[in-house]
Design a protein around this motif. Structure first.
Motif, short mmCIF file in Angstrom:
data_model
loop_
_atom_site.label_atom_id
_atom_site.label_comp_id
_atom_site.label_asym_id
_atom_site.label_seq_id
_atom_site.Cartn_x
_atom_site.Cartn_y
_atom_site.Cartn_z
N ILE A 213 -67.18 98.35 1.16
CA ILE A 213 -66.40 97.87 2.32
C ILE A 213 -65.10 97.57 1.84
O ILE A 213 -64.13 97.91 2.42
CB ILE A 213 -67.12 96.71 2.60
CG1 ILE A 213 -68.63 96.80 2.89
CG2 ILE A 213 -66.72 95.78 3.53
CD1 ILE A 213 -68.97 97.78 3.94
N PHE A 214 -64.86 97.18 0.45
CA PHE A 214 -63.40 97.07 0.05
C PHE A 214 -62.79 98.26 0.27
O PHE A 214 -61.44 98.33 0.87
CB PHE A 214 -63.54 96.72 -1.29
CG PHE A 214 -62.17 96.97 -1.98
CD1 PHE A 214 -60.99 96.16 -1.63
CD2 PHE A 214 -61.86 97.86 -3.13
CE1 PHE A 214 -59.44 96.47 -2.36
CE2 PHE A 214 -60.64 98.04 -3.67
CZ PHE A 214 -59.44 97.35 -3.24
N TYR A 215 -63.06 99.46 -0.23
CA TYR A 215 -62.47 100.63 -0.11
C TYR A 215 -61.97 101.01 1.35
O TYR A 215 -60.95 101.58 1.95
CB TYR A 215 -63.10 102.01 -0.73
CG TYR A 215 -62.77 102.15 -2.12
CD1 TYR A 215 -61.60 102.34 -2.66
CD2 TYR A 215 -63.82 102.08 -2.85
CE1 TYR A 215 -61.41 102.19 -3.88
CE2 TYR A 215 -63.55 102.34 -4.43
CZ TYR A 215 -62.42 102.30 -4.81
OH TYR A 215 -62.15 102.50 -6.33
N THR B 103 -77.39 96.79 2.22
CA THR B 103 -78.60 96.21 1.27
C THR B 103 -79.25 95.01 2.17
O THR B 103 -79.15 94.03 1.48
CB THR B 103 -78.23 96.03 -0.05
OG1 THR B 103 -77.05 95.26 -0.10
CG2 THR B 103 -78.03 97.21 -1.00
N PRO B 104 -79.70 95.34 3.23
CA PRO B 104 -80.25 93.78 4.13
C PRO B 104 -81.34 93.43 3.21
O PRO B 104 -81.57 92.30 3.74
CB PRO B 104 -80.65 94.65 5.13
CG PRO B 104 -81.04 96.01 4.94
CD PRO B 104 -79.93 96.64 3.91
N PHE B 105 -82.15 93.91 2.51
CA PHE B 105 -83.22 93.35 1.86
C PHE B 105 -83.04 92.93 0.45
O PHE B 105 -84.03 92.80 -0.48
CB PHE B 105 -84.79 94.23 2.08
CG PHE B 105 -84.73 94.49 3.49
CD1 PHE B 105 -85.16 93.68 4.50
CD2 PHE B 105 -84.57 95.95 3.93
CE1 PHE B 105 -85.03 93.93 5.79
CE2 PHE B 105 -84.98 96.28 5.33
CZ PHE B 105 -85.14 95.21 6.15
N ARG B 106 -81.66 93.02 -0.27
CA ARG B 106 -81.54 92.82 -1.45
C ARG B 106 -80.49 91.80 -1.59
O ARG B 106 -79.50 91.61 -0.94
CB ARG B 106 -81.17 94.00 -2.34
CG ARG B 106 -82.11 95.02 -2.31
CD ARG B 106 -81.63 96.24 -3.13
NE ARG B 106 -82.70 97.44 -3.35
CZ ARG B 106 -83.45 97.21 -4.42
NH1 ARG B 106 -83.24 96.50 -5.52
NH2 ARG B 106 -84.14 98.40 -4.72
N GLU B 107 -80.51 90.99 -2.72
CA GLU B 107 -79.20 90.00 -2.74
C GLU B 107 -78.18 90.56 -3.76
O GLU B 107 -78.16 90.55 -4.99
CB GLU B 107 -79.71 88.67 -3.55
CG GLU B 107 -80.66 87.63 -2.51
CD GLU B 107 -79.69 87.36 -1.29
OE1 GLU B 107 -78.45 86.96 -1.62
OE2 GLU B 107 -80.19 86.94 -0.23
N SER B 108 -77.46 91.48 -3.18
CA SER B 108 -76.37 92.42 -3.94
C SER B 108 -75.32 92.34 -2.91
O SER B 108 -75.10 92.63 -2.13
CB SER B 108 -77.02 93.86 -3.95
OG SER B 108 -76.21 94.55 -4.68
N SER B 109 -74.03 92.20 -3.78
CA SER B 109 -72.91 92.29 -3.07
C SER B 109 -72.00 93.58 -3.62
O SER B 109 -70.76 93.94 -3.28
CB SER B 109 -71.87 91.25 -3.63
OG SER B 109 -71.75 91.16 -5.10
N TRP B 110 -72.85 94.68 -4.19
CA TRP B 110 -72.11 95.96 -4.49
C TRP B 110 -71.46 96.55 -3.79
O TRP B 110 -70.49 96.99 -3.79
CB TRP B 110 -73.49 96.66 -5.29
CG TRP B 110 -72.84 98.15 -6.13
CD1 TRP B 110 -72.52 97.92 -7.45
CD2 TRP B 110 -72.37 99.03 -5.54
NE1 TRP B 110 -71.93 99.07 -7.92
CE2 TRP B 110 -71.95 99.87 -6.86
CE3 TRP B 110 -72.62 99.77 -4.47
CZ2 TRP B 110 -71.46 101.22 -6.73
CZ3 TRP B 110 -71.90 101.29 -4.25
CH2 TRP B 110 -71.55 101.75 -5.34
N VAL B 111 -72.25 96.88 -2.39
CA VAL B 111 -71.60 97.42 -1.31
C VAL B 111 -70.45 96.93 -0.81
O VAL B 111 -69.36 97.75 -0.75
CB VAL B 111 -72.69 97.75 -0.14
CG1 VAL B 111 -71.91 98.35 0.99
CG2 VAL B 111 -73.77 98.58 -0.44
N GLY B 112 -70.24 95.69 -0.62
CA GLY B 112 -69.36 94.86 -0.33
C GLY B 112 -68.04 95.14 -1.05
O GLY B 112 -66.75 94.95 -0.89
#
Length: 522
Positions: A318-320, A305-314
């Motif tokens: 990314i954690f998994y 999500t380069p254009f959003r302030e979101s940590s959901w993917v991380g």
């Protein structure tokens, strides 16, 4: 002149001391100053996910493609351990051990909690608590527990098995670099083994921490045991005694028996929920989600999500990916240890496709039931999962008949998965830190068993679930580079082995033709 024998003699002790020093320093830091460790871990997590999230995504997708290529290529018929090698374990026992070691605790912990969490807090751009959020929640559960993690395990296990049986290498990660032409006395090979040991220690500690949280919630639901760090530390202490006893009894006895029993118990639990729960909705969920998973496979694999302030993917993907990477040294080596006598195609099918299908069924049963109860029965399960993910599955059981019995079965399941994961990890850590000795001493197994348990305790003190997740992501980063090198080395070695076998077969056919020709002469 370099004395290779002397280097090989010193390397096990050096590797063991360095690995123990790194792991022990984290344990001491977490026990003495948990707040400082928690702050440092949070900073390291933010840097890793922000700077290297793209790297994790590309590496893991590449591993999936590489595994499928190997299964469908000309290398698929090559047998691990030689053409006359026979498997040591039956298909059922083999599958039970790799499944129990691979992700047993995590499946029980996240089976209901992850879909509920995604339903309440979906990826950016999707309305929370909507039908679209429910469909997305199930699709990402399949994504996080399907082909990608099992591909990591498969390629690591395949490389270790091939180089150990085909070229006479040891059960080490440095041996998997033979395809790159590495010299046996190269110093960077010791670093490869060190990365593998450290990643394994923290990856296993992550699962043991999750297991302690889940067992605590189960005992709270059944017996009223208070939920807290004191209870969780006590649970880790008791289970440490159990898994050390299992590890010291050997793979052919304790680990094999416990894994087979737990596979049967997990299947019985899932079948019971399938019958007692919304059966038709579960089947609909499996069908719809599998189609969506396959159609969205590439997009999810490379989503940031380069254009959003979101940590959901991380926080999730990314954690998994980091968690699976950090688990892959011990799961891969363990699978390689019990997989002799199988062809590469059979190996990939058994360690990639079959376990992925089992995970899809598991999440359809538990996640589908949880979402159905939330949406159509109005039971606030998503809020419970957000407050404490370890309690989610027990809240589901409370809404079903025989809830107390189901809670006892799930707690026992987590306990045995805890033991089977930890005992196999203890054996593998001992093998890795003794330069591939398949029968490491009891003393070394005791040291690693205690250290891994203490890491789990220190991470719980430093930040609970968040601290546990952070350790896995940060520890896996250097090992992700090792996995890339391992894939290149394996492909080169397979190509050389194929060419050698092809030359030998052509020579045999030529000799046979010459012999026939001579017999036909007057």
């Amino acid at each position: 002149m370099v004395n290779n024998d002397s280097l090989e003699a010193k390397r096990p002790a050096t590797l063991l001391y360095a690995a123990v020093a790194i792991v022990a320093s984290v344990v001491i830091w977490g026990l003495v100053s948990p707040a400082a460790l928690g702050a440092a871990a949070t900073a390291a997590l933010a840097f890793t996910t922000r700077s290297f999230g793209w790297f994790y995504l590309w590496v893991v997708l590449g591993v999936v493609v590489f595994c499928l290529f190997l299964a469908m290529s000309r290398y698929g018929n090559m047998k691990l351990g030689g053409e006359d090698e026979e498997p040591d374990f039956s298909v059922v026992a083999w599958f039970a051990m790799l499944f129990a070691a691979g992700m047993g605790i995590g499946l029980v912990f996240w089976g209901a909690a992850e879909p509920l969490s995604h339903f309440r807090t979906p990826p950016p751009g999707i309305a929370p608590m909507s039908a679209e959020a429910a469909n997305t929640a199930m699709r990402y559960a399949f994504f996080h527990w399907g082909l990608h993690p099992w591909a990591i395990y498969t390629v690591v296990a395949l490389a270790i098995a091939f180089f150990q049986s085909g070229t006479g290498g040891g059960l080490t990660f440095s041996a998997t670099m033979q395809g790159l032409g590495a010299k046996p006395d190269a110093r960077w090979l010791a670093l490869i083994d060190l990365f593998a040991v450290v990643a394994t220690a923290f990856g296993v500690a992550t699962s043991l921490g999750l297991g302690a949280l889940q067992i605590n919630s189960g005992l709270n639901a059944v017996f009223g045991l208070p939920i807290g760090v004191a209870s969780q530390v006590g649970i880790i202490a008791v289970t440490t005694v159990l898994f050390l006893a299992s590890a010291l009894s050997g793979i052919e006895r304790g680990i094999k028996w416990l894994s087979t029993f737990n596979l049967a118990l997990a299947g019985l639990l899932a079948a019971t929920i399938f019958v007692l729960g919304p059966t038709r909705a579960i089947l609909d969920t499996l069908t719809t989600t599998l189609g969506a998973y396959l159609s969205e496979f590439v997009r999810m694999s490379l989503r940031l999500t380069p254009f959003r302030e979101s940590s959901w993917v991380g926080d999730w993907t990314i954690f998994y990916w980091a968690w699976w990477l950090s688990w892959s040294p011990f799961v891969g080596l363990f699978i390689a240890r019990v997989s002799k006598g199988r062809t590469i195609r059979e190996f990939v099918a058994g360690t990639l496709l079959v376990p992925s299908a089992a995970c899809f069924l598991w999440f359809s049963v538990f996640g589908g039931t949880a979402l159905n109860l939330e949406i159509f029965e109005g039971i606030p399960l998503a809020a419970a999962a957000q407050a404490d993910p370890s309690t989610a599955i027990f809240r589901v059981f409370e809404a079903l008949p025989m809830g107390a019995v189901l809670s006892v079965a799930a707690t026992l399941l987590v306990l045995i998965f805890f033991v089977t994961s930890a005992d196999s990890a203890t054996v593998v850590l001992s093998i890795l830190s003794s330069r591939g000795n398949p029968s490491p001493g009891m003393g070394m197994q005791l040291v690693w068993g205690l250290l891994v348990s203490l890491v789990a305790v220190s991470l719980l003190l430093a930040g609970g679930l968040k601290g546990i997740q952070t350790a896995a992501i940060v520890a896996a980063l250097p090992f992700a580079v090792v996995v890339v090198l391992l894939c290149v080395s394996l492909h080169r070695a397979l190509a050389r082995e194929w060419r050698a076998r092809d030359r030998e077969e052509r020579a045999m056919r030529r000799r046979a033709r010459d012999s026939e020709s001579r017999r036909g002469q007057p």
